[in-house]
Design a protein around this motif. Structure first.
Motif, mmCIF file in Angstrom:
data_model
loop_
_atom_site.group_PDB
_atom_site.id
_atom_site.type_symbol
_atom_site.label_atom_id
_atom_site.label_comp_id
_atom_site.label_asym_id
_atom_site.label_seq_id
_atom_site.Cartn_x
_atom_site.Cartn_y
_atom_site.Cartn_z
ATOM 1 N N HIS A 1 0.852 -1.192 0.000
ATOM 2 C CA HIS A 1 0.000 0.000 0.000
ATOM 3 C C HIS A 1 0.887 1.239 0.000
ATOM 4 C CE1 HIS A 1 -2.634 2.863 2.549
ATOM 5 N NE2 HIS A 1 -2.910 3.040 1.271
ATOM 6 N N ILE A 2 0.797 2.033 -1.090
ATOM 7 C CA ILE A 2 1.603 3.250 -1.195
ATOM 8 C C ILE A 2 0.663 4.427 -1.421
ATOM 9 C CG2 ILE A 2 3.474 4.425 -2.416
ATOM 10 C CD1 ILE A 2 4.614 1.750 -3.154
ATOM 11 N N PRO A 3 0.303 5.146 -0.353
ATOM 12 C CA PRO A 3 -0.657 6.252 -0.457
ATOM 13 C C PRO A 3 -0.008 7.527 -0.995
ATOM 14 C CG PRO A 3 0.042 5.995 1.817
ATOM 15 C CD PRO A 3 0.732 4.907 1.041
ATOM 16 N N GLU A 4 0.208 7.548 -2.299
ATOM 17 C CA GLU A 4 0.858 8.695 -2.945
ATOM 18 C C GLU A 4 0.032 9.081 -4.162
ATOM 19 O OE1 GLU A 4 3.732 11.214 -5.043
ATOM 20 O OE2 GLU A 4 2.671 9.457 -5.795
ATOM 21 N N GLN A 5 -0.110 10.376 -4.442
ATOM 22 C CA GLN A 5 -1.064 10.852 -5.433
ATOM 23 C C GLN A 5 -0.782 10.360 -6.846
ATOM 24 O OE1 GLN A 5 -0.901 15.118 -5.840
ATOM 25 N NE2 GLN A 5 1.334 15.201 -5.768
ATOM 26 N N HIS A 6 0.460 10.059 -7.178
ATOM 27 C CA HIS A 6 0.788 9.601 -8.530
ATOM 28 C C HIS A 6 0.542 8.104 -8.725
ATOM 29 C CE1 HIS A 6 3.220 13.322 -8.086
ATOM 30 N NE2 HIS A 6 2.852 13.518 -9.326
ATOM 31 N N VAL A 7 0.248 7.407 -7.650
ATOM 32 C CA VAL A 7 0.027 5.956 -7.691
ATOM 33 C C VAL A 7 -1.462 5.690 -7.894
ATOM 34 C CG1 VAL A 7 0.244 3.798 -6.399
ATOM 35 C CG2 VAL A 7 2.019 5.559 -6.205
ATOM 36 N N SER A 8 -1.803 4.834 -8.849
ATOM 37 C CA SER A 8 -3.204 4.479 -9.080
ATOM 38 C C SER A 8 -3.710 3.570 -7.971
ATOM 39 C CB SER A 8 -3.361 3.787 -10.432
ATOM 40 O OG SER A 8 -3.103 4.693 -11.495
ATOM 41 N N ARG A 9 -5.032 3.462 -7.876
ATOM 42 C CA ARG A 9 -5.626 2.635 -6.822
ATOM 43 C C ARG A 9 -5.126 1.193 -6.919
ATOM 44 N NH1 ARG A 9 -9.764 5.949 -8.651
ATOM 45 N NH2 ARG A 9 -10.643 7.381 -7.084
ATOM 46 N N GLN A 10 -5.165 0.651 -8.118
ATOM 47 C CA GLN A 10 -4.585 -0.667 -8.392
ATOM 48 C C GLN A 10 -3.542 -0.423 -9.480
ATOM 49 O OE1 GLN A 10 -5.518 -3.387 -6.697
ATOM 50 N NE2 GLN A 10 -7.299 -2.517 -5.669
ATOM 51 N N HIS A 11 -2.290 -0.301 -9.106
ATOM 52 C CA HIS A 11 -1.273 0.217 -10.021
ATOM 53 C C HIS A 11 -0.518 -0.887 -10.762
ATOM 54 C CE1 HIS A 11 1.285 3.840 -11.030
ATOM 55 N NE2 HIS A 11 1.979 2.845 -11.564
ATOM 56 N N ALA A 12 -0.015 -1.872 -10.029
ATOM 57 C CA ALA A 12 0.813 -2.913 -10.642
ATOM 58 C C ALA A 12 0.696 -4.196 -9.837
ATOM 59 C CB ALA A 12 2.275 -2.458 -10.722
ATOM 60 N N VAL A 13 1.156 -5.286 -10.427
ATOM 61 C CA VAL A 13 1.162 -6.572 -9.732
ATOM 62 C C VAL A 13 2.482 -7.278 -10.007
ATOM 63 C CG1 VAL A 13 -0.008 -7.754 -11.656
ATOM 64 C CG2 VAL A 13 -0.091 -8.744 -9.354
ATOM 65 N N ILE A 14 3.036 -7.881 -8.962
ATOM 66 C CA ILE A 14 4.225 -8.722 -9.090
ATOM 67 C C ILE A 14 3.769 -10.162 -8.912
ATOM 68 C CG2 ILE A 14 6.460 -9.325 -8.093
ATOM 69 C CD1 ILE A 14 6.777 -6.406 -7.294
ATOM 70 N N GLN A 15 4.112 -10.992 -9.868
ATOM 71 C CA GLN A 15 3.591 -12.359 -9.938
ATOM 72 C C GLN A 15 4.750 -13.322 -10.152
ATOM 73 O OE1 GLN A 15 1.661 -13.159 -13.675
ATOM 74 N NE2 GLN A 15 0.136 -14.519 -12.770
ATOM 75 N N TYR A 16 4.683 -14.467 -9.464
ATOM 76 C CA TYR A 16 5.705 -15.507 -9.636
ATOM 77 C C TYR A 16 5.292 -16.386 -10.805
ATOM 78 C CZ TYR A 16 9.146 -19.062 -8.321
ATOM 79 O OH TYR A 16 10.202 -19.934 -8.308
ATOM 80 N N ARG A 17 6.150 -16.463 -11.824
ATOM 81 C CA ARG A 17 5.782 -17.200 -13.030
ATOM 82 C C ARG A 17 7.014 -17.926 -13.592
ATOM 83 N NH1 ARG A 17 3.712 -13.554 -17.729
ATOM 84 N NH2 ARG A 17 2.478 -12.720 -16.022
ATOM 85 N N ASP A 18 6.908 -19.238 -13.701
ATOM 86 C CA ASP A 18 7.959 -20.055 -14.315
ATOM 87 C C ASP A 18 9.335 -19.808 -13.697
ATOM 88 O OD1 ASP A 18 5.982 -21.052 -16.057
ATOM 89 O OD2 ASP A 18 6.322 -19.409 -17.469
#
Length: 241
Positions: free
Chosen positions: A40-57
Motif C-alpha cells: 500500500h503506497i498512499p501517494e497521489q501519482h500511484v493508481s488505486r490498483q497500479h501494478a502486480v508482481i507475480q511468480y511465473r515459471d
C-alpha cells in the motif's frame, strides 16, 4: 525457515519510513494507492490498483494494471509483463520500489515482523478486480463454475455485465475445471488477452495475479484469499475478495 526468494523495499511517502516485505516462492503482490493492496503506497501519482508482481515459471514478473501514470523498471516504461532481477528498480511514476535479493538477516527480521507475502490459498473464492475501465475498483466474485462476461445491455443474459462499449455481447467465459480456472474468448470483436497475449477459442489456464484485458477493461484475476500479515498464522479471508 521460509522459502524466501526476494525482497521489496520502499519509502513510505507520508512518514518517510523504510518498509520491506519478503516474497516467497509462488507469491503474488499487488501494489497501489488503495489500502487493500499487499503493498500500500498512499501517494497521489500511484493508481488505486497500479501494478502486480507475480511468480511465473521460476521468476517474478511485474505488470502494469492500466495505471494512469505507468510503471517503469530501471526507468523504462513497461507495456507487458517484465521479469525482475535483484537490483531492479520499479518506479510508479514517482514512488520507487526496489526489488532485492534476501539475506538470512532479512528472513530473521521478517519472521519477527510478519512482513511476508505468501502464495494465495487456492481453496478460497476466486474473483476479478477491475483495475482499469468504467467499473474501476469493482470486485467481481466468480460464484459459479462457469461465468460468462459481456457488455451491459438491457437484453443481456450473461452473468457479468461490463459497462464498456468495446466489450462484445457476450465476450468471454470463465470455467473452473478440477480446481483450475480457465478463460476462453467467445469470438469477441476486440479480443481477450491474458498478460498481453491474445486468447483464442481454446481455454487458457489462469494463475493468481494474471492480468486480463476484455475489450478496453482490465481485470486482475485472484485465485482466492491469502494472509499477507504472516506466513504461519491461520489464514483469514482478505476483505476485498
Amino acid at each position: 525457515m521460509i522459502d524466501a526468494i526476494a525482497k521489496l523495499r520502499w519509502r513510505e511517502p507520508l512518514t518517510g519510513e523504510i518498509k520491506e516485505y519478503i516474497l516467497t516462492e509462488g507469491a503474488t503482490a499487488t501494489i497501489g494507492r488503495s489500502s487493500n493492496n499487499d503493498i500500500h503506497i498512499p501517494e497521489q501519482h500511484v493508481s488505486r490498483q497500479h501494478a502486480v508482481i507475480q511468480y511465473r515459471d521460476g521468476v517474478f514478473v511485474v505488470s502494469d494494471l492500466g495505471s494512469s501514470n505507468g510503471t517503469f523498471v530501471n526507468d523504462q516504461r513497461i507495456e507487458a509483463p517484465y521479469p525482475l532481477f535483484a537490483g531492479d528498480v520499479i518506479r510508479l511514476f514517482v514512488p520507487i520500489v526496489e526489488f532485492l535479493a534476501v539475506t538470512d538477516e532479512d528472513i530473521s527480521q521478517a519472521d519477527q515482523t510478519g512482513r511476508i507475502i505468501i502464495p494465495t490459498n487456492a481453496e478460497g473464492q476466486a474473483s476479478l478486480i477491475v483495475t482499469n475501465g468504467p467499473q474501476e475498483e469493482q470486485t467481481i466474485p466468480l460464484l459459479l463454475s462457469s461465468v460468462t462476461v459481456g457488455r451491459a445491455t438491457s437484453a443481456a443474459t450473461w452473468d457479468v455485465l461490463l459497462q464498456d462499449p468495446s466489450v462484445s455481447r457476450p465476450h468471454a467465459r470463465f470455467d473452473r475445471v478440477d480446481g483450475t480456472w480457465y478463460i476462453v474468448d467467445l469470438g469477441s470483436s476486440n479480443g481477450t488477452k491474458v498478460n498481453s497475449q491474445p486468447v483464442k477459442d481454446q481455454p487458457h489456464a489462469l494463475r493468481d495475479g494474471d492480468r486480463i484485458e476484455i475489450g478496453y477493461t482490465m481485470l486482475l484475476f485472484r485465485v482466492g484469499w491469502r494472509d499477507t500479515a504472516t506466513h504461519n498464522h491461520a489464514k483469514k479471508p482478505n476483505n476485498h475478495l
